[in-house]
Design a protein around this motif. Sequence first.
Motif, short mmCIF file in Angstrom:
data_model
loop_
_atom_site.label_atom_id
_atom_site.label_comp_id
_atom_site.label_asym_id
_atom_site.label_seq_id
_atom_site.Cartn_x
_atom_site.Cartn_y
_atom_site.Cartn_z
N ARG A 166 12.80 -2.45 17.98
CA ARG A 166 13.87 -3.25 18.59
C ARG A 166 13.36 -4.16 19.70
O ARG A 166 14.09 -5.03 20.18
CB ARG A 166 14.97 -2.33 19.14
N THR A 167 12.14 -3.94 20.15
CA THR A 167 11.60 -4.74 21.25
C THR A 167 10.81 -5.94 20.77
O THR A 167 10.48 -6.83 21.56
CB THR A 167 10.69 -3.87 22.13
N GLY A 168 10.48 -5.98 19.49
CA GLY A 168 9.68 -7.07 18.98
C GLY A 168 10.52 -8.11 18.27
O GLY A 168 11.75 -8.00 18.17
N ASN A 169 9.83 -9.14 17.77
CA ASN A 169 10.50 -10.22 17.06
C ASN A 169 10.56 -9.88 15.57
O ASN A 169 9.96 -10.54 14.72
CB ASN A 169 9.75 -11.55 17.28
N GLU A 170 11.26 -8.85 15.25
CA GLU A 170 11.41 -8.42 13.87
C GLU A 170 12.78 -7.77 13.70
O GLU A 170 13.46 -7.43 14.67
CB GLU A 170 10.32 -7.41 13.49
N GLU A 171 13.17 -7.62 12.45
CA GLU A 171 14.43 -6.94 12.19
C GLU A 171 14.26 -5.47 12.56
O GLU A 171 13.36 -4.80 12.04
CB GLU A 171 14.80 -7.08 10.72
N GLY A 190 6.08 4.07 -1.66
CA GLY A 190 6.27 2.75 -1.09
C GLY A 190 7.66 2.59 -0.50
O GLY A 190 8.58 3.35 -0.81
N VAL A 191 7.80 1.61 0.38
CA VAL A 191 9.09 1.32 1.01
C VAL A 191 9.37 -0.17 0.87
O VAL A 191 8.48 -0.97 0.54
CB VAL A 191 9.08 1.72 2.51
N GLU A 192 10.62 -0.55 1.13
CA GLU A 192 11.03 -1.95 0.96
C GLU A 192 10.53 -2.84 2.09
O GLU A 192 10.16 -3.99 1.88
CB GLU A 192 12.56 -2.03 0.88
N ARG A 193 10.53 -2.31 3.32
CA ARG A 193 10.22 -3.15 4.48
C ARG A 193 9.18 -2.46 5.34
O ARG A 193 9.24 -1.24 5.57
CB ARG A 193 11.50 -3.39 5.28
N SER A 199 3.01 -3.60 17.89
CA SER A 199 3.30 -2.26 18.38
C SER A 199 3.86 -1.37 17.27
O SER A 199 3.49 -0.19 17.17
CB SER A 199 4.28 -2.33 19.55
N SER A 200 4.72 -1.92 16.42
CA SER A 200 5.27 -1.13 15.32
C SER A 200 4.20 -0.77 14.30
O SER A 200 4.14 0.35 13.78
CB SER A 200 6.41 -1.90 14.63
N ARG A 201 3.33 -1.75 14.04
CA ARG A 201 2.24 -1.47 13.10
C ARG A 201 1.28 -0.42 13.65
O ARG A 201 0.76 0.41 12.91
CB ARG A 201 1.48 -2.76 12.81
N LEU A 202 1.05 -0.45 14.95
CA LEU A 202 0.17 0.52 15.58
C LEU A 202 0.73 1.94 15.42
O LEU A 202 -0.01 2.90 15.14
CB LEU A 202 -0.04 0.17 17.05
N ILE A 203 2.03 2.09 15.59
CA ILE A 203 2.66 3.40 15.42
C ILE A 203 2.57 3.84 13.96
O ILE A 203 2.29 5.02 13.66
CB ILE A 203 4.13 3.34 15.88
N ALA A 204 2.81 2.91 13.02
CA ALA A 204 2.73 3.25 11.61
C ALA A 204 1.32 3.67 11.22
O ALA A 204 1.13 4.63 10.46
CB ALA A 204 3.19 2.06 10.76
N ILE A 205 0.31 2.96 11.74
CA ILE A 205 -1.08 3.31 11.41
C ILE A 205 -1.42 4.68 11.96
O ILE A 205 -2.10 5.48 11.30
CB ILE A 205 -2.01 2.23 11.98
N SER A 206 -0.97 4.97 13.19
CA SER A 206 -1.25 6.29 13.78
C SER A 206 -0.61 7.40 12.95
O SER A 206 -1.18 8.49 12.83
CB SER A 206 -0.76 6.33 15.22
N TRP A 207 0.56 7.14 12.37
CA TRP A 207 1.21 8.15 11.52
C TRP A 207 0.47 8.31 10.20
O TRP A 207 0.30 9.41 9.68
CB TRP A 207 2.66 7.73 11.27
#
Length: 209
Positions: A166-171, A190-193, A199-207
């Motif tokens: 919610r803090t970035g320039n993305e949906e 796989g997922v749709e989005r 920052s969101s990608r960093l959290i996803a990569i860590s997971w």
Amino acid sequence: MRLAILLYFMCCGAGTQATASGSRARIGIPNINMAPFLTLKEPSESELAKDQYEGYLMDLVDAVTEVAGLNHSLCIDTSSYDTLVQDLVDNKTDIIVADLTISEERLEKIDFSMPFMTAGLTIIMRKPSISDRAPFSFLKPFSLSIWLYILAAYVVVSCLLAVVSRTGNEEPFSISYSFWFNLASLLGQGVERLPQSFSSRLIAISWWM
């Protein structure tokens, strides 16, 4: 390294010339007591090596030298198989007949005949009996504490991903979609989005890691 019990019937350099000229071929054999390849006979008064040993290697030497018409003398090595190979390289023997493991290092020094026997390493274990058919038996590979840690990490990362998106320039990700995204990642689906901001990608990569 290929593991095999081989017949080493190797000729090189001066040894080949000696056998071709009618001289006695020097055949190296190991001083081992390993049936059925080579064993010591009962005590004998003869000092000849062929009268002191018996086994498959001795029969093989007799058969090959008879067919090839070679006069030969046996050179018994009491040190090791590596010494036996080195004697051939140093032209101390003309031929080796031995139960010996082929290796890349030895292939660089000498030539080999076709093996007369091949052995492979095999691990045999008892087939387990499936007695527990409980619906949650798939959880048994991990202990209860490990599963709780995974569940806690799943909840924390999902909530964190929903907040950071919610803090970035993305949906932004809804909390339900964040849980679905992490569950799909955990199960390899796989997922749709996908996350778009750094920052969101960093959290996803860590997971994923």
